[in-house]
Design a protein around this motif. Structure first.
Motif, PDB file in Angstrom:
ATOM      1  N   SER A   1      -2.875  -7.784  -0.065  1.00  0.00           N
ATOM      2  CA  SER A   1      -2.516  -7.973  -1.463  1.00  0.00           C
ATOM      3  C   SER A   1      -2.879  -9.356  -1.988  1.00  0.00           C
ATOM      4  O   SER A   1      -2.614  -9.657  -3.143  1.00  0.00           O
ATOM      5  CB  SER A   1      -1.021  -7.731  -1.652  1.00  0.00           C
ATOM      6  OG  SER A   1      -0.286  -8.627  -0.853  1.00  0.00           O
ATOM      7  N   THR A   2      -3.474 -10.192  -1.166  1.00  0.00           N
ATOM      8  CA  THR A   2      -3.879 -11.519  -1.655  1.00  0.00           C
ATOM      9  C   THR A   2      -5.139 -11.374  -2.502  1.00  0.00           C
ATOM     10  O   THR A   2      -6.024 -10.579  -2.184  1.00  0.00           O
ATOM     11  CB  THR A   2      -4.162 -12.469  -0.476  1.00  0.00           C
ATOM     12  OG1 THR A   2      -5.147 -11.876   0.377  1.00  0.00           O
ATOM     13  CG2 THR A   2      -2.896 -12.730   0.320  1.00  0.00           C
ATOM     14  N   PRO A   3      -5.238 -12.119  -3.614  1.00  0.00           N
ATOM     15  CA  PRO A   3      -6.426 -11.992  -4.465  1.00  0.00           C
ATOM     16  C   PRO A   3      -7.674 -12.512  -3.749  1.00  0.00           C
ATOM     17  O   PRO A   3      -7.618 -13.439  -2.939  1.00  0.00           O
ATOM     18  CB  PRO A   3      -6.087 -12.848  -5.680  1.00  0.00           C
ATOM     19  CG  PRO A   3      -4.997 -13.754  -5.246  1.00  0.00           C
ATOM     20  CD  PRO A   3      -4.274 -13.060  -4.144  1.00  0.00           C
TER      21      PRO A   3
END
Length: 136
Positions: free
Chosen positions: A96-98
């Motif tokens: 979920s990290t950009p």
């Protein structure tokens, strides 16, 4: 001509006992006997306090620690429990990290809300119409 009545079956104790025996055999054929019981670690656990006059030993604390560890592990989210997703549904959103850091000052990727004269006018007209509708 008189109507012929069907013969009624007389159910006596022998027939009732045979029906009961057949029913019990069917139940025993599908029945499983469970002798080992475990608590599901994925359900929430509400512990109760100890008895006021009860005494604890050191062995109980070790067992309680292991039990509490299993309970806490069951309540953790999947990303903390596993290193990789276990199902295909978990693959969606697992990372979920950009991918890139968003820069608000970069005009190429950031498009803030802007209003022109016509949109300001229509916004004011819309608000006026909503106020008159709510009063009436």
């Amino acid at each position: 001509m008189a109507a012929v009545k069907p013969q009624e079956k007389v159910v006596d104790a022998v027939h009732q006992n045979a029906i009961r025996v057949e029913t019990i055999r069917k139940e025993l054929r599908c029945q499983k006997l469970y002798t080992e019981f475990r608590i599901n670690p994925y359900t929430k656990f509400h512990p109760l306090t100890d008895k006021p006059m009860g005494r604890k030993t050191d062995n109980d604390e070790e067992g309680d620690r292991a039990f509490l560890e299993v309970i806490h592990r069951g309540q953790m989210e999947p990303r903390k429990k596993y290193t990789q997703p276990m199902t295909e549904s978990q693959e969606i959103g697992w990372i979920s990290t950009p991918l890139i850091i968003s820069d608000r000052s970069d005009r190429r990727l950031n498009f803030p809300r802007q209003q022109s004269e016509i949109t300001k006018f229509m916004d004011a007209a819309w608000r006026l119409q909503e106020q008159t509708r709510n009063l009436g």
